[in-house]
Design a protein around this motif. Structure first.
Motif, PDB file in Angstrom:
ATOM      1  N   HIS A 186       1.145  -1.349  -0.295  1.00 30.18           N
ATOM      2  CA  HIS A 186       0.023  -0.060  -0.097  1.00 30.18           C
ATOM      3  C   HIS A 186       0.874   1.397   0.329  1.00 30.18           C
ATOM      4  CE1 HIS A 186      -3.265  -2.464   1.543  1.00 30.18           C
ATOM      5  NE2 HIS A 186      -4.065  -2.298   0.843  1.00 30.18           N
ATOM      6  N   SER A 189       2.584   1.866  -3.149  1.00 28.62           N
ATOM      7  CA  SER A 189       1.421   2.557  -4.228  1.00 28.62           C
ATOM      8  C   SER A 189       1.514   3.964  -4.282  1.00 28.62           C
ATOM      9  CB  SER A 189       0.170   2.028  -3.611  1.00 28.62           C
ATOM     10  OG  SER A 189       0.394   0.466  -4.394  1.00 28.62           O
ATOM     11  N   LYS A 214      -4.672  -3.147  -5.618  1.00 26.30           N
ATOM     12  CA  LYS A 214      -4.628  -3.345  -6.534  1.00 26.30           C
ATOM     13  C   LYS A 214      -5.610  -1.997  -5.975  1.00 26.30           C
ATOM     14  CE  LYS A 214      -7.364  -5.590 -10.684  1.00 26.30           C
ATOM     15  NZ  LYS A 214      -8.045  -6.233 -11.304  1.00 26.30           N
ATOM     16  N   GLN A 215      -7.006  -1.907  -5.375  1.00 22.44           N
ATOM     17  CA  GLN A 215      -7.617  -0.697  -5.781  1.00 22.44           C
ATOM     18  C   GLN A 215      -6.533   1.146  -5.387  1.00 22.44           C
ATOM     19  OE1 GLN A 215     -10.686  -2.016  -2.596  1.00 22.44           O
ATOM     20  NE2 GLN A 215     -12.116  -2.321  -4.096  1.00 22.44           N
ATOM     21  N   THR A 216      -5.857   0.707  -4.609  1.00 24.20           N
ATOM     22  CA  THR A 216      -4.801   1.696  -4.449  1.00 24.20           C
ATOM     23  C   THR A 216      -4.395   1.956  -5.904  1.00 24.20           C
ATOM     24  OG1 THR A 216      -4.731   1.158  -2.038  1.00 24.20           O
ATOM     25  CG2 THR A 216      -3.613   2.938  -2.706  1.00 24.20           C
ATOM     26  N   GLU A 217      -3.900   1.259  -6.443  1.00 17.69           N
ATOM     27  CA  GLU A 217      -2.959   1.564  -7.436  1.00 17.69           C
ATOM     28  C   GLU A 217      -3.721   2.183  -8.465  1.00 17.69           C
ATOM     29  OE1 GLU A 217       0.349  -2.485  -6.950  1.00 17.69           O
ATOM     30  OE2 GLU A 217      -1.345  -2.257  -7.978  1.00 17.69           O
ATOM     31  N   GLU A 218      -4.822   1.337  -8.816  1.00 15.04           N
ATOM     32  CA  GLU A 218      -5.486   1.928  -9.909  1.00 15.04           C
ATOM     33  C   GLU A 218      -6.368   3.882  -9.724  1.00 15.04           C
ATOM     34  OE1 GLU A 218      -8.592  -0.240  -9.538  1.00 15.04           O
ATOM     35  OE2 GLU A 218      -8.286  -1.446 -10.674  1.00 15.04           O
ATOM     36  N   ARG A 219      -6.653   3.874  -8.279  1.00 12.10           N
ATOM     37  CA  ARG A 219      -5.901   5.021  -7.423  1.00 12.10           C
ATOM     38  C   ARG A 219      -5.640   5.842  -7.777  1.00 12.10           C
ATOM     39  NH1 ARG A 219      -8.614   8.858  -7.020  1.00 12.10           N
ATOM     40  NH2 ARG A 219      -9.776  10.174  -4.934  1.00 12.10           N
ATOM     41  N   VAL A 221      -2.841   5.577 -10.245  1.00 14.30           N
ATOM     42  CA  VAL A 221      -2.917   6.022 -11.665  1.00 14.30           C
ATOM     43  C   VAL A 221      -4.305   6.969 -12.422  1.00 14.30           C
ATOM     44  CG1 VAL A 221      -3.883   5.307 -14.126  1.00 14.30           C
ATOM     45  CG2 VAL A 221      -2.845   3.683 -12.096  1.00 14.30           C
ATOM     46  N   ARG A 222      -5.394   6.870 -11.960  1.00 16.93           N
ATOM     47  CA  ARG A 222      -6.419   7.789 -11.747  1.00 16.93           C
ATOM     48  C   ARG A 222      -6.032   9.284 -11.490  1.00 16.93           C
ATOM     49  NH1 ARG A 222     -10.364   4.103 -10.336  1.00 16.93           N
ATOM     50  NH2 ARG A 222     -10.629   5.183  -8.281  1.00 16.93           N
ATOM     51  N   SER A 225      -3.246  10.654 -13.911  1.00 22.16           N
ATOM     52  CA  SER A 225      -3.847  11.184 -15.220  1.00 22.16           C
ATOM     53  C   SER A 225      -4.778  12.880 -15.040  1.00 22.16           C
ATOM     54  CB  SER A 225      -5.074   9.910 -15.195  1.00 22.16           C
ATOM     55  OG  SER A 225      -5.811  10.042 -16.111  1.00 22.16           O
TER      56      SER A 225
END
Length: 283
Positions: A186, A189, A214-219, A221-222, A225
């Motif tokens: 975590h 990330s 995984k949810q943390t990594e996606e957050r 990335v957003r 971006s």
């Protein structure tokens, strides 16, 4: 006798050093020292001592006694500083012992710090943050590169590098790892965000929403971006445009009030404002 953990300094084998550190040499005299005269190691990397595990150790010592004496060095004002065996010392304190079996070594500050750090690293009981702090201190004490430290400890250079990166995170994130509120993955990330305020804000979200890695990594990335592609600023409505838009809205409301069903949509673009009106044909 070889220096304890001498492999770290370029000599001997790991197993021999561990044995030398843990088991008294034939020439070592085991002393009975007053518990009140013993102080913790200033270089102790462990900041969290699990009370339940200390109680278990205390019970084991109460039942079987001390198998291995603690190792200390003479300190100031008649005190003795622990080099190795702080958990055993704390367990003896829990039991209310007045004295502790100890071996006195003639170590300097660098040797004392190194032994304490390496002993804890080899036991694999440190949290990732404590481990990172230990790596950092060893690098500083012996003027090593990350690669040289990794070779001496028998681990990968990437392991050392990844741990040290954790120390660049805000204190709030490091404390969350120490308290086991989040995992090392975590925390890692969060590193790409770089902005401490955003890292702390996402940390709060991870804990509050119980996000997995995984949810943390996606957050992350957003968020990155959004940072890289800022939305273009919309042009402000001119007075004439506001009047025109409001007039059209009023007109549509009048049509609807007269019993005519219609479907209308409004869309705002950078250069213009668009109304789409659909009036169904009567059957």
């Amino acid at each position: 006798m070889k220096h304890p953990f001498s492999r770290f300094f370029g000599l001997g084998e790991k197993e021999e050093q561990q044995k030398e550190m843990e088991e008294p040499n034939k020439n070592d005299e085991i002393m009975k020292l007053s518990i009140s005269d013993i102080v913790p190691n200033r270089y102790q990397p462990r900041t969290v001592f699990n009370d339940d595990k200390l109680s278990e150790l205390a019970q084991t010592i109460h039942t079987h006694g001390i198998i291995q004496p603690i190792v200390v060095r003479e300190y100031e004002s008649g005190k003795f500083e622990i080099i190795a065996g702080e958990r055993r010392f704390r367990a003896m304190q829990k039991l209310g012992w007045e004295t502790a079996p100890a071996i006195i070594k003639d170590f300097n500050d660098t040797e004392t710090a190194s032994v304490a750090l390496i002993e804890n690293l080899q036991r694999e009981e440190l949290t990732p943050i404590e481990e990172a702090i230990a790596y950092g201190k060893l690098i500083e004490l012996h003027q090593l590169t990350q690669e040289a430290l990794a070779q001496r400890l028998g681990i990968g250079q990437s392991t050392v590098a990844n741990k040290l990166r954790l120390l660049k995170l805000p204190q709030e994130v490091q404390q969350a790892v120490l308290n086991k509120q989040i995992t090392e993955r975590h925390a890692r990330s969060l590193i790409p965000l770089k902005n401490p305020e955003k890292q702390i804000k996402l940390l709060e979200e991870i804990i509050e929403r119980n996000l997995n890695v995984k949810q943390t990594e996606e957050r992350v990335v957003r968020l990155l971006s959004t940072e890289q592609k800022p939305k273009p600023k919309r042009k402000a409505f001119s007075k004439d445009m506001r009047i025109a838009v409001n007039t059209i809205r009023q007109s549509l409301s009048m049509v609807t009030d007269n019993g005519i069903n219609l479907d209308s949509e409004e869309e705002e673009f950078e250069e213009y404002y668009q109304f789409t009106i659909k009036i169904p044909k009567k059957k």
